[in-house]
Design a protein around this motif. Structure first.
Motif, mmCIF file in Angstrom:
data_model
loop_
_atom_site.group_PDB
_atom_site.id
_atom_site.type_symbol
_atom_site.label_atom_id
_atom_site.label_comp_id
_atom_site.label_asym_id
_atom_site.label_seq_id
_atom_site.Cartn_x
_atom_site.Cartn_y
_atom_site.Cartn_z
ATOM 1 N N ILE A 34 -30.593 -4.045 43.265
ATOM 2 C CA ILE A 34 -31.336 -3.005 42.229
ATOM 3 C C ILE A 34 -32.782 -2.532 42.983
ATOM 4 O O ILE A 34 -33.250 -3.129 43.865
ATOM 5 N N GLU A 35 -33.152 -1.524 42.235
ATOM 6 C CA GLU A 35 -34.634 -0.910 42.382
ATOM 7 C C GLU A 35 -35.499 -1.152 41.362
ATOM 8 O O GLU A 35 -35.144 -0.764 40.380
ATOM 9 N N ASP A 36 -36.707 -1.782 41.598
ATOM 10 C CA ASP A 36 -37.699 -1.976 40.562
ATOM 11 C C ASP A 36 -38.211 -0.462 40.211
ATOM 12 O O ASP A 36 -38.163 0.545 41.215
ATOM 13 N N PRO A 37 -39.163 -0.319 39.249
ATOM 14 C CA PRO A 37 -40.012 0.742 38.982
ATOM 15 C C PRO A 37 -40.877 1.363 40.174
ATOM 16 O O PRO A 37 -41.182 2.660 40.014
ATOM 17 N N ASP A 38 -41.362 0.618 41.236
ATOM 18 C CA ASP A 38 -42.105 0.907 42.103
ATOM 19 C C ASP A 38 -41.422 1.220 43.393
ATOM 20 O O ASP A 38 -42.033 1.603 44.410
ATOM 21 N N GLY A 39 -39.938 1.280 43.251
ATOM 22 C CA GLY A 39 -39.257 1.772 44.398
ATOM 23 C C GLY A 39 -38.867 0.520 45.414
ATOM 24 O O GLY A 39 -38.198 0.785 46.180
ATOM 25 N N HIS A 40 -39.111 -0.610 44.927
ATOM 26 C CA HIS A 40 -38.740 -1.766 45.911
ATOM 27 C C HIS A 40 -37.532 -1.938 45.460
ATOM 28 O O HIS A 40 -36.906 -2.340 44.366
ATOM 29 N N ARG A 41 -36.464 -2.448 46.614
ATOM 30 C CA ARG A 41 -35.185 -3.075 46.344
ATOM 31 C C ARG A 41 -35.106 -4.407 46.512
ATOM 32 O O ARG A 41 -35.855 -5.242 47.244
ATOM 33 N N LEU A 42 -34.200 -4.753 45.526
ATOM 34 C CA LEU A 42 -34.095 -6.417 45.336
ATOM 35 C C LEU A 42 -32.830 -6.709 45.457
ATOM 36 O O LEU A 42 -31.821 -6.240 44.612
ATOM 37 N N ARG A 43 -32.353 -7.819 46.140
ATOM 38 C CA ARG A 43 -31.032 -8.492 46.597
ATOM 39 C C ARG A 43 -30.989 -9.711 46.048
ATOM 40 O O ARG A 43 -31.906 -10.459 46.146
ATOM 41 N N MET A 44 -30.104 -9.667 44.840
ATOM 42 C CA MET A 44 -29.720 -10.998 44.515
ATOM 43 C C MET A 44 -28.551 -11.764 44.865
ATOM 44 O O MET A 44 -27.422 -10.753 44.504
ATOM 45 N N GLY A 45 -28.315 -12.899 44.864
ATOM 46 C CA GLY A 45 -26.809 -13.196 45.273
ATOM 47 C C GLY A 45 -26.839 -14.788 44.989
ATOM 48 O O GLY A 45 -27.519 -15.486 44.723
ATOM 49 N N ALA A 46 -25.422 -14.951 45.149
ATOM 50 C CA ALA A 46 -24.913 -16.479 45.075
ATOM 51 C C ALA A 46 -23.866 -16.775 46.001
ATOM 52 O O ALA A 46 -23.118 -15.911 46.320
ATOM 53 N N ALA A 47 -23.685 -17.799 46.380
ATOM 54 C CA ALA A 47 -22.574 -18.279 47.436
ATOM 55 C C ALA A 47 -21.378 -17.907 46.845
ATOM 56 O O ALA A 47 -21.138 -18.241 45.462
ATOM 57 N N THR A 48 -20.179 -17.722 47.664
ATOM 58 C CA THR A 48 -18.810 -17.653 46.927
ATOM 59 C C THR A 48 -17.923 -17.656 48.091
ATOM 60 O O THR A 48 -18.228 -17.695 49.165
ATOM 61 N N ASN A 49 -16.610 -18.317 47.859
ATOM 62 C CA ASN A 49 -15.694 -18.553 48.727
ATOM 63 C C ASN A 49 -14.459 -17.405 48.595
ATOM 64 O O ASN A 49 -13.517 -17.638 49.248
ATOM 65 N N GLU A 50 -14.828 -16.433 47.634
ATOM 66 C CA GLU A 50 -13.808 -15.227 47.618
ATOM 67 C C GLU A 50 -13.750 -14.399 48.898
ATOM 68 O O GLU A 50 -14.894 -14.365 49.401
ATOM 69 N N PRO A 51 -12.796 -13.791 49.250
ATOM 70 C CA PRO A 51 -12.756 -12.899 50.307
ATOM 71 C C PRO A 51 -13.492 -11.778 49.920
ATOM 72 O O PRO A 51 -13.875 -11.395 48.881
ATOM 73 N N SER A 52 -14.068 -11.194 51.153
ATOM 74 C CA SER A 52 -14.928 -10.183 51.159
ATOM 75 C C SER A 52 -14.329 -8.634 50.453
ATOM 76 O O SER A 52 -13.137 -8.690 50.437
ATOM 77 N N ASP A 53 -15.059 -8.077 49.887
ATOM 78 C CA ASP A 53 -14.490 -6.720 49.171
ATOM 79 C C ASP A 53 -14.341 -5.579 50.055
ATOM 80 O O ASP A 53 -13.592 -4.719 49.775
ATOM 81 N N GLY A 54 -14.890 -5.818 51.283
ATOM 82 C CA GLY A 54 -14.974 -4.995 52.550
ATOM 83 C C GLY A 54 -15.780 -3.550 52.103
ATOM 84 O O GLY A 54 -15.516 -2.606 52.541
ATOM 85 N N VAL A 55 -16.718 -3.779 51.300
ATOM 86 C CA VAL A 55 -17.801 -2.609 51.287
ATOM 87 C C VAL A 55 -18.871 -3.150 51.831
ATOM 88 O O VAL A 55 -19.778 -3.889 51.986
ATOM 89 N N PRO A 56 -19.618 -1.892 52.638
ATOM 90 C CA PRO A 56 -20.890 -2.163 53.228
ATOM 91 C C PRO A 56 -21.958 -2.428 52.263
ATOM 92 O O PRO A 56 -21.941 -1.775 51.139
ATOM 93 N N LEU A 57 -22.902 -3.151 52.752
ATOM 94 C CA LEU A 57 -24.134 -3.339 52.073
ATOM 95 C C LEU A 57 -24.866 -1.869 51.705
ATOM 96 O O LEU A 57 -25.010 -1.098 52.743
#
Length: 60
Positions: A34-57
């Protein structure tokens, strides 16, 4: 972050600028970006054992 999808739903409902919806990556994480009002990008995540969606970051 235990539940990235719940956090995504909460941020989206509040009008946050979503740069990348929750996505499974090959490094074993489900992350959102996500992007905050000041333009900073924030990544939040959790560990998973599911396969990759094949989408680039989203880094642009």
């Amino acid at each position: 972050m235990a539940d990235v999808d719940a956090l995504f739903t909460e941020f989206k409902a509040k009008g946050a600028r979503i740069r990348q919806a929750p996505t499974n990556f090959s490094w074993g994480m489900r992350e959102m970006n996500i992007e905050d009002p000041d333009g900073h990008r924030l990544r939040m995540g959790a560990a998973t054992n599911e396969p990759s969606d094949g989408v680039p970051l989203c880094e642009d």
